[in-house]
Every structure is written in C-alpha cells, then in structure tokens.
Design an enzyme around this catalytic site. Structure first.
Site, mmCIF file in Angstrom:
data_model
loop_
_atom_site.group_PDB
_atom_site.id
_atom_site.type_symbol
_atom_site.label_atom_id
_atom_site.label_comp_id
_atom_site.label_asym_id
_atom_site.label_seq_id
_atom_site.Cartn_x
_atom_site.Cartn_y
_atom_site.Cartn_z
ATOM 1 N N CYS A 1 0.783 -1.242 0.000
ATOM 2 C CA CYS A 1 0.000 0.000 0.000
ATOM 3 C C CYS A 1 0.819 1.298 0.000
ATOM 4 O O CYS A 1 0.511 2.217 -0.741
ATOM 5 C CB CYS A 1 -1.015 0.008 1.134
ATOM 6 S SG CYS A 1 -0.292 -0.007 2.793
ATOM 7 N N HIS B 1 -2.949 0.846 6.702
ATOM 8 C CA HIS B 1 -3.175 0.962 5.263
ATOM 9 C C HIS B 1 -2.875 2.414 4.887
ATOM 10 O O HIS B 1 -3.153 3.332 5.661
ATOM 11 C CB HIS B 1 -4.611 0.582 4.895
ATOM 12 C CG HIS B 1 -4.884 0.697 3.422
ATOM 13 N ND1 HIS B 1 -3.990 0.232 2.471
ATOM 14 C CD2 HIS B 1 -5.907 1.241 2.734
ATOM 15 C CE1 HIS B 1 -4.476 0.486 1.267
ATOM 16 N NE2 HIS B 1 -5.625 1.101 1.388
ATOM 17 N N ASP C 1 -7.141 6.173 -3.615
ATOM 18 C CA ASP C 1 -6.432 4.985 -3.158
ATOM 19 C C ASP C 1 -6.086 4.111 -4.356
ATOM 20 O O ASP C 1 -6.973 3.597 -5.033
ATOM 21 C CB ASP C 1 -7.290 4.210 -2.153
ATOM 22 C CG ASP C 1 -6.497 3.118 -1.437
ATOM 23 O OD1 ASP C 1 -5.380 2.790 -1.892
ATOM 24 O OD2 ASP C 1 -6.993 2.600 -0.418
#
Length: 681
Positions: free
Chosen positions: A261, A319, A342
């Site tokens: 991530c 995250h 994202d």
C-alpha cells in the site's frame, strides 16, 4: 524563458520542456522577418490529444486582435525591431497535458502557418480560478513542491516511519506521469473524450488511482502480499517513486514488481504533485477491508488459538492512501478540500480497481451514497470488528465478541514544514463514543440498508447477550523486541469475579504480512491455569529466534493469540501483533554540503547476530542530492562485525534535502534509514 518558469513555479522541473500552468499568462518572443502591416493578424492555434476540436475544447484558435474561441487569449506586450513579445493565457479549466502551438499570419486572404513548438500545461494551485487552488502558501510548499516525505507504518502500539523520495521534479518523471494518462483504459477506449476530460482533477485523479496499480490496465505497479516476492523486489526495499516510474518506462511499460500500500501511495503522490494537484500520503492504523459492504469485518479463530484466513474481510495493521486537494463541483462546496484517492487494488469500482475521489468531509458526516467509493472508505475507518470462533470438526461458528472502537486509529500524515506526525483522525470521524459518531454510524447504516429496522437486533446491541466474561486477558511485552533475540511476552490473565476460576489457554504465534496474511506458525503452547478470586497472573510466552528466523518477513510482525476458556462460558480471545526492531542503520554526512560539490556520506551497520550475514546491498537515493540511485554491494559480515561504507553524493539543489537508504541482506530483508542534509548554495 526562465522568467516564465519562475512565475509559473515550474523552475524545479529537470525537464527542459516549456512547462506552464493553466489560467496564468506566459510570454514568448516571435521573430518576424518584417513588420506586421495593418490589416494583418497573428492567429495562434493550440491543440492537445488526437483529433483535437474546438467543440471538445482540446483546440483553440485566438489572435492578437482579441478574437478567441475557448477562452485562450494573446496580446502583444512589446515590439522590438520585429521581435514581438506576446503574452498568452489559457483558461483556468483547460485540459492539462502536452500541447502543440502553431502561428498563422493572414494577409489579403492568404494564410501562412508555422509550428512554434510544444508545451506542457499543468494544474495551477496558485490560481484562485483553478479547481486545485490552495490559498495557504506553506501548504502549497509542502503539498505541491516538497519532493521528499515520511510515510507512517507499523501498528497502533508501535507507529514507525519510512522516508520516501517523491522526486516529482526529477528527470523524465513529468513525461512519464503524462504517459500514464495515455496508457489508461479510458484513453485506449475513447482518446478524444479522455483528453477533453483532463480539464477536471476529479477525473484525472480517478484515472491515476486505477493506473498506479497494474490490475486491469498494465499500470505501474503489481501488488503482492503473499510474503514471497520471487521475480521482483520485496516491496519494503523501495526508497521512493522515481526508480519505480523509470523502471516502468524502461521495461516498455510492464508492471514493476512489487508494491504494497505505501508503495502505491508514494508513487501516486509523486504523480499528483508532478501534475500540480496538491496531495499528501495518509496512514490509517487498524484499517478495515470490508468486502461485503455491511460496515463490519469478520475475524476468525479456532479453539486452539490459530488465526484463520476464512471469509474475505480483513483488518490491516495499517493501510496507506492519498488525499488530493480540489473542489467538488459535482457535490457542492461543503465537500471541497481533501479527497481520498487509493491506488492499492482492494475492491473493484465500476468494474476496475480504482478508488476515489471521496470527500473527507463527506466520510466524516456519513454521506456514503455520494461519489466515489464512500462506503468502502467509510468502512476502512469505522467498521465494527466481529470475532468468531470456528469449529472445524462440524463447520459451525459462533460470534465471540464485537468491538466498535478498534478500527480506524491514529490516522496520520506528515506535518506541514516539519517531520512531525500529524494526527488527522478528527477529520475522518467524530470522537469515538460521542453522540455525533453514533448518529453518523446510524445514518450510514440506514443509507446502506434503507428498509432494515435498526432496533435491538443490530450486531452492536447483541454483543453483550452471553453475559460478561469472568476473566480478561492481554499480552504484555516483557523485554525489548528485536530481530535475532528471543521474543519475550507475558499473557496477563485476570479473574474479574469473587469465585475461583480454572482457565484452559491455547496459544499460537504466527509470522504475518502487515495486512494479516498468515505466513507460518512459529510457536504454540497450551496451559491450564487456576485463578483465585480477583487474582491476576502472568504466564510467560517465549519464542526463540531459531523458531521464527526462517519465517519472519520484512514486516517483522508476529501475531500472538490466546483463546482462553472457562467451562460453560464464552471464550476470551486475546491477540497482539508485535513488531520486532531491526538493528540500526546509521547515515552521517562527513563534511558541509554545497551545491555542485561532491560530499562524502558514511553508512554504519553492525551485525547483531551470532551468525554471519551475506548478500548485503545498500541502496541510496534522494532528490537534489544525487541523480538516480546508488547501489553498493557490501561485503559479508561476520557475527557481531561492524561495517563502515563511504560513498559520494553530488547535491544539485540547495535547502534541506532528504537522503533515504535501504540495507538488505539474507537475514534482514529491508533496514531503513534517512538523513536530512542542509545544502548551501
């Protein structure tokens, strides 16, 4: 002209291309072989993309006499011996990207045309009329012009950080960023419409969130959370985005292996800042991955204390995503400002792995019906965590506990103008347990399931049905946690009643990847423990290095679990993820740093183990400090041996610059260090 670059804040780009920002005039000089006669007009034609047209606003024709289509204009500023200085301005909502510019001279019905050249048009956060306008100068400096930063990683009880080289002004990064748009699915399907829509930061950012991952479109990075990174690089070893973007181009635009991530977020941040969208990198600790849109995540254990990979929901230790700054003309002014983007491929949105933009204000207020992907992001910071005990002998499972407060903790980003951590949890949600927070949760649930009645049947209200447990438990860290040392913990068990209790305890420890992927069981134990009324005892948990050495990943994470059972009562599940510290990697600069003068830097590392380490490599990069990256093979180290490596850097820009380093070897896959160097002119 350097004056344009300074005025347009594009002077930091390494590229020698003509780079300007939209909505702001720039000057150019045209040399004519004679003077303009009366009745003659200079027409300019600018165009971008394939099949440019005035109707799509990808082409504009405008003249020095003031005629214009599409909001572009030109004016003569000075005329020196037939050298015309002309000021040109685009509208503040022009599509960004590569443009071609032609000039046409029309006299007595004859038109002669000549190509003047190419230029790049970028978003303009300095201009109030632009959708990405940011009024605060210190914020612009951080979120548009800062080319290095810090990304937070780790877990709620041990927040760590890694340095990241964004490098948005480095050689070739601007052209690669623009080519990302030209390789998107949208461009391939309908290039004319795609280019026309590049006037809108919402559109550009959503496309980028899809293109930074390689799913669907052969984008920049392939994700891998398996713990096995053969065929590519362990995601933990990257120091920044520059090498990733250059590798993508160099390989003929084949996905770079591998990302997790923060790698996706660091790379997207580079591209956003490069194109002129103010942006920052955000870390959410205990981040929920809710796959079935019910605002809760289910976590499973068996009676022996093993965590189970059952169901598709998960809770990630952390995250990382991005926020971009722009207005939401589609939603209304209260949703302007920071928008979540994202690029990590978690769930499909409109058939593609992309996520956002989602207004942070909208997330805080539970407006999960709005565009884009609000339900998923709302759940990441707000979901309830439901623990289940699974019985493999008959396939049954029973709900063990429900926790409404552990998800979405310490939401963090680097502070403006300093290297401090800034907690922005309050931008995403109201205080835990406050009346506003409960109202927002109910509002979100009612929008998800408009027909359901939320009486005393919702999961939150059933949590206490079986009666309060008679014991409580927690894992305590007994001594410093370090790779190469025994992991020493204690299971603290407390009798909460005035009766004697006998507890059966089944414990396991697994090495994991930060998103909860189980790698290998490294330890297990069972015990029967008697507790006097209100007594608290500690049961030692000791995991030798020899047990976990082969199975520990670069995450350095071990998940310890205890399932504690008192006869005729529900199990109490105790869990803790511990993070082991790497040995220290030290960087020190050995002399004063000046622009364009070589500087010596030293790396210090000592092998803490009772065995040798080999295959040692040091990777160093830092924008403004060295071109590209430096890879140094380091000789193998005997047990407890110290290593000292010197290398040279050549600063190209003054100011405080960040050097980031990664030291990898067979026993330590990714040890990180960063050093801030003040470079004088």
């Amino acid at each position: 002209m350097p004056v344009n670059r300074r005025a347009h804040h594009t002077d930091k780009y390494y590229s020698q291309d003509f780079i300007v920002r939209r909505g702001q005039p720039w000057e150019m000089v045209i040399s004519c072989n004679r003077s303009l006669e009366s009745g003659e007009d200079l027409n300019f034609v600018v165009s971008t993309g394939p099949q440019p047209s005035e109707s799509a606003r990808t082409k504009a024709v405008f003249s020095i006499s003031g005629r214009s289509t599409g909001g572009w204009n030109a004016a003569i500023k000075a005329n020196n011996n037939n050298n015309l200085t002309i000021a040109v301005a685009s509208p503040a909502n022009a599509p960004i990207g590569w443009y071609t510019m032609n000039v046409e001279i029309s006299s007595q019905g004859r038109v002669s045309s000549q190509k003047l050249g190419m230029f790049i048009l970028l978003f303009n956060p300095w201009l109030q009329a632009d959708d990405v306008f940011m009024s605060n100068q210190a914020h612009r400096q951080e979120y548009v012009e800062e080319d290095s930063g810090i990304i937070y990683v780790g877990s709620t009880n041990r927040i760590g950080m890694v340095g990241w080289n964004y490098g948005q002004f480095e050689e070739d990064i601007l052209s690669i960023s623009l080519s990302i748009l030209d390789r998107s699915l949208n461009f391939r399907r309908d290039p004319v419409t795609d280019v026309a829509r590049r006037n809108d930061p919402k559109y550009v950012c959503r496309v980028l969130s899809a293109m930074i991952n390689s799913n669907d479109d052969n984008g920049v990075l392939a994700g891998n959370w398996s713990g096995n990174y053969a065929g590519g690089l362990d995601p933990r070893t990257w120091n920044g985005s520059v090498e990733i973007l250059k590798n993508w181009k160099k390989s003929g635009f084949r996905p770079v292996q591998y990302g997790q991530c923060w790698v996706f977020a660091g790379t997207l941040n580079t591209v956003l800042r490069c194109l002129g969208v103010p942006s920052r990198v955000i870390t959410n600790f205990n981040s929920a991955h809710d796959t079935d849109r019910n605002l809760s995540v289910d976590v499973y254990y068996d009676a022996m204390g093993n965590p189970l990979e059952k169901g598709s929901d998960s809770v990630w230790n952390f995250h990382v995503w991005n926020e971009g700054w722009f207005v939401r003309t589609d939603l209304g002014p209260s949703y302007n400002g920071w928008q979540v983007l994202d690029a990590t491929p978690q769930e499909r949105s409109q058939g593609v792995f992309q996520c956002g933009p989602a207004s942070v204000n909208g997330i805080r207020d539970g407006d999960i019906n709005l565009n884009f992907d609000m339900v998923f992001i709302f759940a990441e910071v707000n979901a309830d965590r439901i623990t289940w005990i699974y019985n493999s002998s008959n396939g049954s499972q029973k709900q063990n506990s429900l926790d409404t407060y552990s998800i979405g903790k310490y939401i963090s980003t680097k502070a403006v103008g300093s290297n401090a951590r800034m907690d922005i949890t309050d931008k995403y949600k109201y205080p835990e347990g406050s009346s506003e927070e409960r109202q927002v949760h109910q509002k979100a649930l009612s929008k998800l399931k408009p027909n359901a009645s939320f009486g005393p049947t919702s999961a939150r209200d059933l949590a206490g049905e079986e009666g309060a447990p008679s014991i409580s438990g927690r894992f305590r860290v007994v001594s410093a946690l370090a790779v190469g040392k025994e992991v020493s913990l204690a299971l603290m068990l407390k009798n909460l009643t005035r009766d004697r209790k006998t507890v059966t305890v089944n414990m396991t420890a697994w090495t994991i990847v930060y998103n909860g992927t189980l790698v290998h069981e490294v330890w297990k134990d069972s015990a029967t423990i008697s507790l006097d009324p209100e007594e608290e005892i500690q049961h030692p948990v000791k995991i030798a290095y020899s047990l976990y050495d082969r199975y520990l990943k670069a995450d350095n994470m071990i998940r310890t679990t205890a399932v504690c059972k008192v006869t005729d009562e529900a199990e109490v599940v105790v869990e803790r993820d511990v993070i082991l510290d790497n040995p220290t990697l030290t960087l020190e600069v050995l002399e004063e740093a000046h622009v364009r003068k070589p500087v010596n830097v030293q790396m210090l590392f000592s092998n803490p183990l009772d065995e040798p380490v080999r295959d040692c490599v040091l990777m160093v990069e830092g924008s403004g400090l060295l071109r590209g990256n430096l890879r140094i093979d380091v000789p193998a180290l005997r047990p407890k041996e110290k290593s000292r490596i010197r290398f040279e850097i050549l600063p190209t820009r003054s100011g405080t610059k960040q050097l980031v380093a990664d030291f990898s070897c067979n026993k330590f896959p990714a040890i990180k260090a960063m050093l801030f160097i003040d470079v004088a002119e």
